[in-house]
Design a protein around this motif. Structure first.
Motif, PDB file in Angstrom:
ATOM      1  N   THR A 140       0.812  -1.215   0.000  1.00 10.97           N
ATOM      2  CA  THR A 140       0.000   0.000   0.000  1.00 10.97           C
ATOM      3  C   THR A 140       0.846   1.267   0.000  1.00 10.97           C
ATOM      4  OG1 THR A 140      -0.106  -0.031   2.415  1.00 10.97           O
ATOM      5  CG2 THR A 140      -1.876  -1.157   1.217  1.00 10.97           C
ATOM      6  N   LEU A 141       2.139   1.131  -0.083  1.00 12.00           N
ATOM      7  CA  LEU A 141       3.064   2.267  -0.025  1.00 12.00           C
ATOM      8  C   LEU A 141       2.839   3.228  -1.199  1.00 12.00           C
ATOM      9  CD1 LEU A 141       5.650   3.477   1.340  1.00 12.00           C
ATOM     10  CD2 LEU A 141       6.957   2.137  -0.328  1.00 12.00           C
ATOM     11  N   ARG A 142       2.718   4.524  -0.856  1.00 11.16           N
ATOM     12  CA  ARG A 142       2.536   5.552  -1.891  1.00 11.16           C
ATOM     13  C   ARG A 142       3.427   6.746  -1.586  1.00 11.16           C
ATOM     14  NH1 ARG A 142       0.692   1.811  -3.687  1.00 11.16           N
ATOM     15  NH2 ARG A 142      -1.411   1.334  -4.428  1.00 11.16           N
ATOM     16  N   VAL A 165      15.640   5.322   7.522  1.00  9.53           N
ATOM     17  CA  VAL A 165      14.907   4.479   8.481  1.00  9.53           C
ATOM     18  C   VAL A 165      14.376   3.180   7.870  1.00  9.53           C
ATOM     19  CG1 VAL A 165      14.240   6.482   9.861  1.00  9.53           C
ATOM     20  CG2 VAL A 165      12.685   5.639   8.079  1.00  9.53           C
ATOM     21  N   CYS A 166      14.336   3.075   6.567  1.00 11.56           N
ATOM     22  CA  CYS A 166      13.752   1.885   5.923  1.00 11.56           C
ATOM     23  C   CYS A 166      14.651   0.661   6.103  1.00 11.56           C
ATOM     24  CB  CYS A 166      13.530   2.146   4.435  1.00 11.56           C
ATOM     25  SG  CYS A 166      12.820   0.710   3.587  1.00 11.56           S
ATOM     26  N   PRO A 167      14.104  -0.422   6.669  1.00  9.80           N
ATOM     27  CA  PRO A 167      14.916  -1.624   6.883  1.00  9.80           C
ATOM     28  C   PRO A 167      15.030  -2.507   5.645  1.00  9.80           C
ATOM     29  CG  PRO A 167      12.728  -1.981   7.750  1.00  9.80           C
ATOM     30  CD  PRO A 167      12.747  -0.555   7.239  1.00  9.80           C
ATOM     31  N   ARG A 168      14.322  -2.163   4.567  1.00 12.64           N
ATOM     32  CA  ARG A 168      14.275  -3.044   3.406  1.00 12.64           C
ATOM     33  C   ARG A 168      14.835  -2.461   2.119  1.00 12.64           C
ATOM     34  NH1 ARG A 168      11.264  -7.607   4.315  1.00 12.64           N
ATOM     35  NH2 ARG A 168      12.301  -8.263   2.423  1.00 12.64           N
ATOM     36  N   GLY A 169      15.452  -1.309   2.175  1.00 18.16           N
ATOM     37  CA  GLY A 169      16.073  -0.762   0.973  1.00 18.16           C
ATOM     38  C   GLY A 169      15.095  -0.417  -0.125  1.00 18.16           C
ATOM     39  N   VAL A 170      13.918   0.055   0.271  1.00 18.80           N
ATOM     40  CA  VAL A 170      12.866   0.362  -0.698  1.00 18.80           C
ATOM     41  C   VAL A 170      13.151   1.661  -1.469  1.00 18.80           C
ATOM     42  CG1 VAL A 170      10.429   1.044  -0.869  1.00 18.80           C
ATOM     43  CG2 VAL A 170      11.101  -0.915   0.539  1.00 18.80           C
ATOM     44  N   TRP A 171      13.852   2.587  -0.799  1.00 19.16           N
ATOM     45  CA  TRP A 171      13.961   3.937  -1.354  1.00 19.16           C
ATOM     46  C   TRP A 171      15.237   4.169  -2.137  1.00 19.16           C
ATOM     47  CZ3 TRP A 171       9.636   6.606  -1.211  1.00 19.16           C
ATOM     48  CH2 TRP A 171       8.673   6.220  -0.262  1.00 19.16           C
ATOM     49  N   ALA A 172      15.086   4.944  -3.199  1.00 14.86           N
ATOM     50  CA  ALA A 172      16.218   5.407  -3.995  1.00 14.86           C
ATOM     51  C   ALA A 172      16.004   6.892  -4.234  1.00 14.86           C
ATOM     52  CB  ALA A 172      16.290   4.636  -5.292  1.00 14.86           C
ATOM     53  N   SER A 189       2.566   7.713   2.266  1.00  7.25           N
ATOM     54  CA  SER A 189       1.461   7.054   2.961  1.00  7.25           C
ATOM     55  C   SER A 189       1.627   5.546   2.804  1.00  7.25           C
ATOM     56  CB  SER A 189       0.104   7.500   2.397  1.00  7.25           C
ATOM     57  OG  SER A 189      -0.039   7.083   1.065  1.00  7.25           O
ATOM     58  N   VAL A 190       1.289   4.832   3.854  1.00  5.59           N
ATOM     59  CA  VAL A 190       1.348   3.373   3.818  1.00  5.59           C
ATOM     60  C   VAL A 190       0.394   2.833   4.873  1.00  5.59           C
ATOM     61  CG1 VAL A 190       3.326   3.256   5.407  1.00  5.59           C
ATOM     62  CG2 VAL A 190       2.863   1.343   3.866  1.00  5.59           C
ATOM     63  N   GLN A 191      -0.328   1.816   4.515  1.00 10.54           N
ATOM     64  CA  GLN A 191      -1.268   1.192   5.450  1.00 10.54           C
ATOM     65  C   GLN A 191      -0.509   0.138   6.240  1.00 10.54           C
ATOM     66  OE1 GLN A 191      -4.811  -0.200   3.545  1.00 10.54           O
ATOM     67  NE2 GLN A 191      -5.617  -1.151   5.399  1.00 10.54           N
ATOM     68  N   ALA A 244       9.515  -4.969  -1.876  1.00  8.94           N
ATOM     69  CA  ALA A 244      10.341  -5.293  -0.717  1.00  8.94           C
ATOM     70  C   ALA A 244       9.774  -4.685   0.557  1.00  8.94           C
ATOM     71  CB  ALA A 244      11.769  -4.799  -0.933  1.00  8.94           C
ATOM     72  N   CYS A 245       8.815  -3.785   0.423  1.00 10.62           N
ATOM     73  CA  CYS A 245       8.229  -3.087   1.583  1.00 10.62           C
ATOM     74  C   CYS A 245       7.424  -4.046   2.454  1.00 10.62           C
ATOM     75  CB  CYS A 245       7.329  -1.958   1.082  1.00 10.62           C
ATOM     76  SG  CYS A 245       6.432  -1.109   2.405  1.00 10.62           S
ATOM     77  N   ILE A 246       7.656  -3.981   3.760  1.00 15.08           N
ATOM     78  CA  ILE A 246       6.906  -4.811   4.713  1.00 15.08           C
ATOM     79  C   ILE A 246       5.871  -3.977   5.474  1.00 15.08           C
ATOM     80  CG2 ILE A 246       8.685  -6.574   4.979  1.00 15.08           C
ATOM     81  CD1 ILE A 246       9.572  -5.099   7.558  1.00 15.08           C
ATOM     82  N   GLU A 247       5.606  -2.762   5.012  1.00 12.46           N
ATOM     83  CA  GLU A 247       4.572  -1.890   5.570  1.00 12.46           C
ATOM     84  C   GLU A 247       4.758  -1.648   7.065  1.00 12.46           C
ATOM     85  OE1 GLU A 247       1.222  -4.122   4.030  1.00 12.46           O
ATOM     86  OE2 GLU A 247       0.995  -2.661   2.419  1.00 12.46           O
ATOM     87  N   CYS A 248       5.993  -1.435   7.460  1.00 13.60           N
ATOM     88  CA  CYS A 248       6.272  -1.146   8.873  1.00 13.60           C
ATOM     89  C   CYS A 248       5.861   0.278   9.242  1.00 13.60           C
ATOM     90  CB  CYS A 248       7.748  -1.368   9.184  1.00 13.60           C
ATOM     91  SG  CYS A 248       8.861  -0.156   8.412  1.00 13.60           S
ATOM     92  N   GLY A 249       5.832   1.165   8.261  1.00 11.40           N
ATOM     93  CA  GLY A 249       5.384   2.535   8.489  1.00 11.40           C
ATOM     94  C   GLY A 249       6.462   3.512   8.921  1.00 11.40           C
ATOM     95  N   ALA A 250       7.683   3.054   9.081  1.00  5.70           N
ATOM     96  CA  ALA A 250       8.753   3.929   9.575  1.00  5.70           C
ATOM     97  C   ALA A 250       8.987   5.121   8.651  1.00  5.70           C
ATOM     98  CB  ALA A 250      10.047   3.130   9.736  1.00  5.70           C
ATOM     99  N   CYS A 251       8.940   4.910   7.370  1.00  7.79           N
ATOM    100  CA  CYS A 251       9.196   6.006   6.424  1.00  7.79           C
ATOM    101  C   CYS A 251       8.125   7.083   6.546  1.00  7.79           C
ATOM    102  CB  CYS A 251       9.275   5.470   5.004  1.00  7.79           C
ATOM    103  SG  CYS A 251       7.816   4.537   4.500  1.00  7.79           S
ATOM    104  N   ALA A 252       6.874   6.676   6.593  1.00 12.54           N
ATOM    105  CA  ALA A 252       5.778   7.648   6.678  1.00 12.54           C
ATOM    106  C   ALA A 252       5.833   8.417   7.999  1.00 12.54           C
ATOM    107  CB  ALA A 252       4.437   6.935   6.532  1.00 12.54           C
TER     108      ALA A 252
HETATM  109  S1  SF4 Z   1       6.902   1.001   5.255  1.00 12.21           S
HETATM  110 FE1  SF4 Z   1       8.839   0.271   6.180  1.00 12.21          FE
HETATM  111  S2  SF4 Z   1       9.652  -1.229   4.719  1.00 12.21           S
HETATM  112 FE2  SF4 Z   1       8.058  -0.043   3.633  1.00 12.21          FE
HETATM  113  S3  SF4 Z   1       9.193   1.577   2.610  1.00 12.21           S
HETATM  114 FE3  SF4 Z   1       8.503   2.402   4.580  1.00 12.21          FE
HETATM  115  S4  SF4 Z   1      10.217   2.027   6.006  1.00 12.21           S
HETATM  116 FE4  SF4 Z   1      10.549   0.750   4.178  1.00 12.21          FE
END
Ligand code: SF4
Ligand code: SF4
Length: 96
Positions: A17-19, A34-41, A71-73, A54-62
Motif C-alpha cells: 500500500t506504499l505511496r 529508516v527503511c529496513p528493506r532498501g525500498v527507497w532510492a 502514505s502506507v497502510q 520489498a516493503c513490509i509496511e512497517c510505516g517507519a518512512c511515513a
Molecule cells: S513502510 Fe517500512 S519497509 Fe516499507 S518503505 Fe517504509 S520504512 Fe521501508
C-alpha cells in the motif's frame, strides 16, 4: 541516474500500500535512513520507490517524513501472514 538504497529482497508482489507524493518530497533522505528493506532510492534529489515489493509496511518512512509525502497502510502484511498461516500447515507464523 538512479541510486538504490539497499537490497532486492521482496515480500509479496503487487500488494503493497506504499505511496509517494513526489510533489511534497523535499529530498531529506530520512525515508531511506529508516527503511529496513532498501525500498527507497533517489533521482534528481527526490525520493523514488525503487523496490516496492520489498516493503513490509512497517510505516517507519511515513512516520519520519516531515513533509507528509509518504502514505502506507501499516499492518496489512502482518494480517496476510497470519491469515495465510491459519490456512496452511505453518500455523503460528507472526511478524509481531
Ligand atoms: S513502510 Fe517500512 S519497509 Fe516499507 S518503505 Fe517504509 S520504512 Fe521501508
Ligand atoms: S522522508 Fe519524505 S521528504 Fe524526505 S526524502 Fe523521503 S519522501 Fe522525501
Amino acid at each position: 541516474m538512479t541510486e538504490r538504497a539497499g537490497s532486492k529482497l521482496v515480500y509479496l508482489a503487487d500488494v503493497v500500500t506504499l505511496r509517494l507524493d513526489p510533489e511534497k518530497c523535499t529530498g531529506c533522505r530520512m525515508c531511506a535512513t529508516v527503511c529496513p528493506r532498501g525500498v527507497w532510492a533517489f533521482a534528481d534529489k527526490k525520493a523514488v520507490i525503487s523496490e516496492r515489493d520489498a516493503c513490509i509496511e512497517c510505516g517507519a518512512c511515513a512516520r519520519n517524513c516531515a513533509d507528509g509525502a509518504i502514505s502506507v497502510q501499516t499492518g496489512v502484511g502482518c494480517a496476510n501472514a497470519i491469515i495465510n498461516s491459519y490456512f496452511s500447515k505453518n500455523k503460528g507464523v507472526c511478524c509481531g
